[in-house]
Design an enzyme around this catalytic site. Structure first.
Site, short mmCIF file in Angstrom:
data_model
loop_
_atom_site.label_atom_id
_atom_site.label_comp_id
_atom_site.label_asym_id
_atom_site.label_seq_id
_atom_site.Cartn_x
_atom_site.Cartn_y
_atom_site.Cartn_z
N SER A 125 0.83 -1.21 0.00
CA SER A 125 0.00 0.00 0.00
C SER A 125 0.86 1.25 0.00
O SER A 125 1.98 1.27 0.53
CB SER A 125 -0.89 -0.01 1.25
OG SER A 125 -1.47 1.25 1.48
N TYR A 150 -2.67 -0.06 10.40
CA TYR A 150 -2.78 -0.69 9.09
C TYR A 150 -1.53 -0.42 8.26
O TYR A 150 -0.93 -1.35 7.70
CB TYR A 150 -4.01 -0.17 8.33
CG TYR A 150 -3.99 -0.50 6.85
CD1 TYR A 150 -4.17 -1.82 6.42
CD2 TYR A 150 -3.73 0.48 5.90
CE1 TYR A 150 -4.10 -2.13 5.06
CE2 TYR A 150 -3.67 0.17 4.55
CZ TYR A 150 -3.86 -1.13 4.15
OH TYR A 150 -3.79 -1.44 2.80
N LYS A 154 1.68 -3.06 6.76
CA LYS A 154 2.21 -3.16 5.40
C LYS A 154 3.73 -2.94 5.39
O LYS A 154 4.47 -3.62 4.67
CB LYS A 154 1.51 -2.17 4.47
CG LYS A 154 0.04 -2.51 4.22
CD LYS A 154 -0.13 -3.90 3.63
CE LYS A 154 -1.58 -4.24 3.34
NZ LYS A 154 -1.75 -5.61 2.82
#
Length: 337
Positions: A125, A150, A154
């Site tokens: 991402s 989040y 990643k």
């Protein structure tokens, strides 16, 4: 060639399964159905004329992952989508994100290192860049301290893959994508959030359908042309096709390094209000929206420099923002009939 797609009934996963099957690959899709539906299999079949092999499987269960690979030791490539993916939710429930996104990756890689050769595509991402200092963002932009759990999962995921590649036979491509939107042109598959949507476009389409009273625009005091945050919105079918191109690169041994990284976006940034106005134009629907305070974990702007993906992968996003939003609206209308 047998390809495993984790999170294969999810938004990006299902579109990638379609593109893989269109290219003649045999696909095994696994999904725990926590944010997807078994009905997606029917949509895939209606598009391609073939259903992938499907197993309901939770990658957080190490024994289930081991059992899967004991039965499918002829898998030649893995595209790993299975993960929790909402910035706001990750701030509220960080342990869920660390368990789901990190443990599942580790258990997968443990099994892949046992294979003679492994080809691994990781769903990363643009959040790894945090608030980048320069726009558009290149792959050489420094990875910033994560703003959300989040985004941190990643970053950690990329680090794990890079460390594993140094000492094993796993070759990987990290695909850092920006903001996927839209649906397949057939309206057989699309974004299908369970509960309240965490992403902008499904919230827009649900508001236009009358399922939501109003759309919240988080912040109008950003240093942008209209005060709202800017993102790079890419059609999900363009994104899915990039995964097939990247997989072929690994299978054909065309990769120049054990781990390669590519940005996937359109190269154009659009503000939240621009997206709303464009949707109103293509759908001929007036949206009820309200400006509210900023959301924790959000950044001001992010859009991609896609030169590397264009030149090295030979891939380029084809669809416009208008086309992507029109497909999302067509999908929303179909599923609410």
């Amino acid at each position: 060639m047998k390809i495993l797609v984790t999170g294969g009934l999810g938004f990006i996963g299902s579109h990638t399964v379609v593109e893989l099957q269109n290219e003649g690959f045999e696909v095994i899709a696994i999904d725990n159905l926590s944010n997807s539906s078994i009905d997606v299999l029917e949509g895939i079949f209606n598009i391609t004329g073939k259903k992938p092999i499907f197993e309901k499987l939770d990658l957080r269960e190490k024994s289930m992952v081991q059992d899967f690979f004991s039965r499918h030791n002829d898998v030649v490539g893995v595209i790993h989508f299975a993960a929790s993916k909402a910035v706001g939710e990750s701030v509220e429930n960080p342990l869920l994100y660390y368990e789901n996104n990190i443990n599942s990756l580790v258990y997968l890689l443990q099994e892949l290192t046992k294979l003679p050769q492994a080809h691994f595509i990781f769903s990363s991402s643009c959040t790894v860049y945090g608030q980048a200092e320069k726009m558009p963002i290149t792959e050489d932009a420094p990875v910033q301290t994560a703003i959300s759990p989040y985004g941190n999962t990643k970053q950690i995921g990329e680090e794990i893959i890079t460390d594993v590649a140094k000492v094993t036979n796993v070759n990987s491509i990290l695909l850092r994508y920006f903001n996927p939107i839209g649906a397949h042109s057939s309206a057989e598959i699309g974004e299908l959030p369970i509960g309240t949507p965490q992403n902008l476009v499904p919230f827009i389409t649900q508001t236009a359908m009358g399922l939501r009273k109003e759309l919240s625009v988080f912040g109008k005091d950003y240093p942008t042309s209209d005060g709202t945050a800017i993102r790079d919105y890419i059609h999900v079918v363009d994104l899915a096709k990039a995964h097939v191109v990247a997989l072929k690169r690994l299978l054909n041994k065309e990769n120049s390094e054990k781990v390669e990284t590519f940005n996937l976006g359109t190269g154009t940034g659009s503000s939240v209000l621009e997206v709303i106005n464009t949707f109103e134009k293509v759908s001929k629907q007036k949206l009820n929206y309200k400006i509210v305070g900023r959301r924790e974990g959000d950044i001001t702007e992010a859009y991609a420099n896609t030169d590397k993906a264009n030149d090295v992968l030979g891939w380029k996003a084809q669809s416009s923002l208008e086309e992507a939003l029109a497909s999302a609206w067509k999908w929303e209308q179909k599923i609410r009939r």
